[in-house]
Design a protein around this motif. Structure first.
Motif, PDB file in Angstrom:
ATOM      1  N   GLU A  39       0.829  -1.210   0.000  1.00  0.00           N
ATOM      2  CA  GLU A  39       0.000   0.000   0.000  1.00  0.00           C
ATOM      3  C   GLU A  39       0.861   1.256   0.000  1.00  0.00           C
ATOM      4  O   GLU A  39       0.575   2.215  -0.727  1.00  0.00           O
ATOM      5  CB  GLU A  39      -0.930   0.001   1.209  1.00  0.00           C
ATOM      6  N   MET A  40       1.930   1.248   0.800  1.00  0.00           N
ATOM      7  CA  MET A  40       2.825   2.398   0.861  1.00  0.00           C
ATOM      8  C   MET A  40       3.496   2.625  -0.495  1.00  0.00           C
ATOM      9  O   MET A  40       3.565   3.762  -0.979  1.00  0.00           O
ATOM     10  CB  MET A  40       3.901   2.176   1.928  1.00  0.00           C
ATOM     11  N   LEU A  41       3.957   1.553  -1.118  1.00  0.00           N
ATOM     12  CA  LEU A  41       4.611   1.681  -2.417  1.00  0.00           C
ATOM     13  C   LEU A  41       3.637   2.141  -3.488  1.00  0.00           C
ATOM     14  O   LEU A  41       3.994   2.956  -4.355  1.00  0.00           O
ATOM     15  CB  LEU A  41       5.259   0.344  -2.821  1.00  0.00           C
ATOM     16  N   MET A  42       2.404   1.646  -3.434  1.00  0.00           N
ATOM     17  CA  MET A  42       1.394   2.073  -4.406  1.00  0.00           C
ATOM     18  C   MET A  42       1.088   3.564  -4.238  1.00  0.00           C
ATOM     19  O   MET A  42       0.972   4.291  -5.224  1.00  0.00           O
ATOM     20  CB  MET A  42       0.117   1.245  -4.250  1.00  0.00           C
ATOM     21  N   ALA A  43       0.973   4.009  -2.990  1.00  0.00           N
ATOM     22  CA  ALA A  43       0.711   5.429  -2.736  1.00  0.00           C
ATOM     23  C   ALA A  43       1.891   6.275  -3.206  1.00  0.00           C
ATOM     24  O   ALA A  43       1.701   7.336  -3.826  1.00  0.00           O
ATOM     25  CB  ALA A  43       0.451   5.658  -1.247  1.00  0.00           C
ATOM     26  N   ARG A  44       3.087   5.800  -2.942  1.00  0.00           N
ATOM     27  CA  ARG A  44       4.281   6.543  -3.363  1.00  0.00           C
ATOM     28  C   ARG A  44       4.337   6.650  -4.887  1.00  0.00           C
ATOM     29  O   ARG A  44       4.647   7.707  -5.438  1.00  0.00           O
ATOM     30  CB  ARG A  44       5.536   5.848  -2.829  1.00  0.00           C
ATOM     31  N   GLU A  45       4.031   5.557  -5.567  1.00  0.00           N
ATOM     32  CA  GLU A  45       4.056   5.575  -7.031  1.00  0.00           C
ATOM     33  C   GLU A  45       2.952   6.465  -7.586  1.00  0.00           C
ATOM     34  O   GLU A  45       3.162   7.183  -8.568  1.00  0.00           O
ATOM     35  CB  GLU A  45       3.921   4.155  -7.583  1.00  0.00           C
ATOM     36  N   ALA A  46       1.774   6.458  -6.961  1.00  0.00           N
ATOM     37  CA  ALA A  46       0.689   7.336  -7.400  1.00  0.00           C
ATOM     38  C   ALA A  46       1.095   8.796  -7.247  1.00  0.00           C
ATOM     39  O   ALA A  46       0.811   9.618  -8.133  1.00  0.00           O
ATOM     40  CB  ALA A  46      -0.576   7.036  -6.599  1.00  0.00           C
ATOM     41  N   GLU A  47       1.761   9.138  -6.167  1.00  0.00           N
ATOM     42  CA  GLU A  47       2.245  10.506  -5.968  1.00  0.00           C
ATOM     43  C   GLU A  47       3.274  10.873  -7.035  1.00  0.00           C
ATOM     44  O   GLU A  47       3.258  11.975  -7.575  1.00  0.00           O
ATOM     45  CB  GLU A  47       2.874  10.655  -4.581  1.00  0.00           C
ATOM     46  N   ARG A  48       4.149   9.933  -7.338  1.00  0.00           N
ATOM     47  CA  ARG A  48       5.181  10.188  -8.344  1.00  0.00           C
ATOM     48  C   ARG A  48       4.545  10.404  -9.714  1.00  0.00           C
ATOM     49  O   ARG A  48       4.946  11.300 -10.450  1.00  0.00           O
ATOM     50  CB  ARG A  48       6.147   9.001  -8.374  1.00  0.00           C
ATOM     51  N   GLU A  49       3.551   9.583 -10.056  1.00  0.00           N
ATOM     52  CA  GLU A  49       2.875   9.745 -11.344  1.00  0.00           C
ATOM     53  C   GLU A  49       2.119  11.063 -11.391  1.00  0.00           C
ATOM     54  O   GLU A  49       2.094  11.736 -12.428  1.00  0.00           O
ATOM     55  CB  GLU A  49       1.916   8.579 -11.586  1.00  0.00           C
ATOM     56  N   ALA A  50       1.474  11.435 -10.282  1.00  0.00           N
ATOM     57  CA  ALA A  50       0.722  12.696 -10.236  1.00  0.00           C
ATOM     58  C   ALA A  50       1.655  13.894 -10.395  1.00  0.00           C
ATOM     59  O   ALA A  50       1.278  14.905 -10.975  1.00  0.00           O
ATOM     60  CB  ALA A  50      -0.059  12.795  -8.928  1.00  0.00           C
ATOM     61  N   ALA A  51       2.870  13.765  -9.889  1.00  0.00           N
ATOM     62  CA  ALA A  51       3.847  14.847 -10.004  1.00  0.00           C
ATOM     63  C   ALA A  51       4.445  14.912 -11.406  1.00  0.00           C
ATOM     64  O   ALA A  51       5.125  15.865 -11.751  1.00  0.00           O
ATOM     65  CB  ALA A  51       4.954  14.672  -8.961  1.00  0.00           C
ATOM     66  N   GLY A  52       4.223  13.855 -12.188  1.00  0.00           N
ATOM     67  CA  GLY A  52       4.709  13.848 -13.567  1.00  0.00           C
ATOM     68  C   GLY A  52       6.177  13.522 -13.711  1.00  0.00           C
ATOM     69  O   GLY A  52       6.748  13.691 -14.769  1.00  0.00           O
ATOM     70  N   GLY A  53       6.797  13.018 -12.686  1.00  0.00           N
ATOM     71  CA  GLY A  53       8.214  12.695 -12.798  1.00  0.00           C
ATOM     72  C   GLY A  53       8.488  11.269 -12.415  1.00  0.00           C
ATOM     73  O   GLY A  53       7.606  10.515 -12.036  1.00  0.00           O
ATOM     74  N   GLY A  54       9.723  10.897 -12.572  1.00  0.00           N
ATOM     75  CA  GLY A  54      10.162   9.581 -12.137  1.00  0.00           C
ATOM     76  C   GLY A  54       9.713   8.441 -13.023  1.00  0.00           C
ATOM     77  O   GLY A  54       9.635   7.315 -12.592  1.00  0.00           O
ATOM     78  N   GLY A  55       9.400   8.738 -14.272  1.00  0.00           N
ATOM     79  CA  GLY A  55       8.966   7.674 -15.168  1.00  0.00           C
ATOM     80  C   GLY A  55      10.096   6.713 -15.495  1.00  0.00           C
ATOM     81  O   GLY A  55      11.276   7.051 -15.422  1.00  0.00           O
ATOM     82  N   VAL A  56       9.729   5.552 -15.875  1.00  0.00           N
ATOM     83  CA  VAL A  56      10.695   4.529 -16.245  1.00  0.00           C
ATOM     84  C   VAL A  56      10.750   4.461 -17.759  1.00  0.00           C
ATOM     85  O   VAL A  56       9.712   4.385 -18.419  1.00  0.00           O
ATOM     86  CB  VAL A  56      10.288   3.151 -15.668  1.00  0.00           C
ATOM     87  N   VAL A  57      11.943   4.473 -18.330  1.00  0.00           N
ATOM     88  CA  VAL A  57      12.101   4.350 -19.771  1.00  0.00           C
ATOM     89  C   VAL A  57      11.949   2.882 -20.130  1.00  0.00           C
ATOM     90  O   VAL A  57      12.636   2.021 -19.589  1.00  0.00           O
ATOM     91  CB  VAL A  57      13.485   4.872 -20.225  1.00  0.00           C
ATOM     92  N   LEU A  58      11.026   2.611 -21.042  1.00  0.00           N
ATOM     93  CA  LEU A  58      10.767   1.238 -21.449  1.00  0.00           C
ATOM     94  C   LEU A  58      11.264   1.013 -22.862  1.00  0.00           C
ATOM     95  O   LEU A  58      11.147   1.884 -23.717  1.00  0.00           O
ATOM     96  CB  LEU A  58       9.268   0.926 -21.372  1.00  0.00           C
TER      97      LEU A  58
END
Length: 66
Positions: A39-58
Motif C-alpha cells: 500500500e505504501m509503495l502504491m501510494a508513493r508511485e501514485a504521488e510520483r505519477e501525479a507529479a509527472g516525474g520519475g517515469g521509467v524508460v521502457l
C-alpha cells in the motif's frame, strides 16, 4: 488401542496443532506487514505519477533528454 497409546497420540496431535497455530499466526503477521508495504509503495508511485516525474524508460521509448 490401549489408553496410553491413545493419550500419547492425542498429546502429539495437540502439540502439532499448537505448532501449526503459531505458524499460521506468524504468517498472518507477515502478510499484514507486506500488505502495508505494498500500500505504501502504491501510494508513493501514485504521488510520483501525479507529479509527472520519475517515469521509467521502457524498451523503445526515447529518454526525455533526446
Amino acid at each position: 488401542m490401549e489408553r496410553d497409546a491413545i493419550e500419547e497420540r492425542l498429546a502429539h496431535l495437540i502439540r502439532t496443532t499448537d505448532e501449526l497455530s503459531d505458524v499460521v499466526a506468524a504468517q498472518a503477521d507477515r502478510i499484514d506487514l507486506l500488505e502495508r508495504r505494498v500500500e505504501m509503495l502504491m501510494a508513493r508511485e501514485a504521488e510520483r505519477e501525479a507529479a509527472g516525474g520519475g517515469g521509467v524508460v521502457l524498451g523503445d521509448e526515447r529518454p526525455p533528454h533526446w
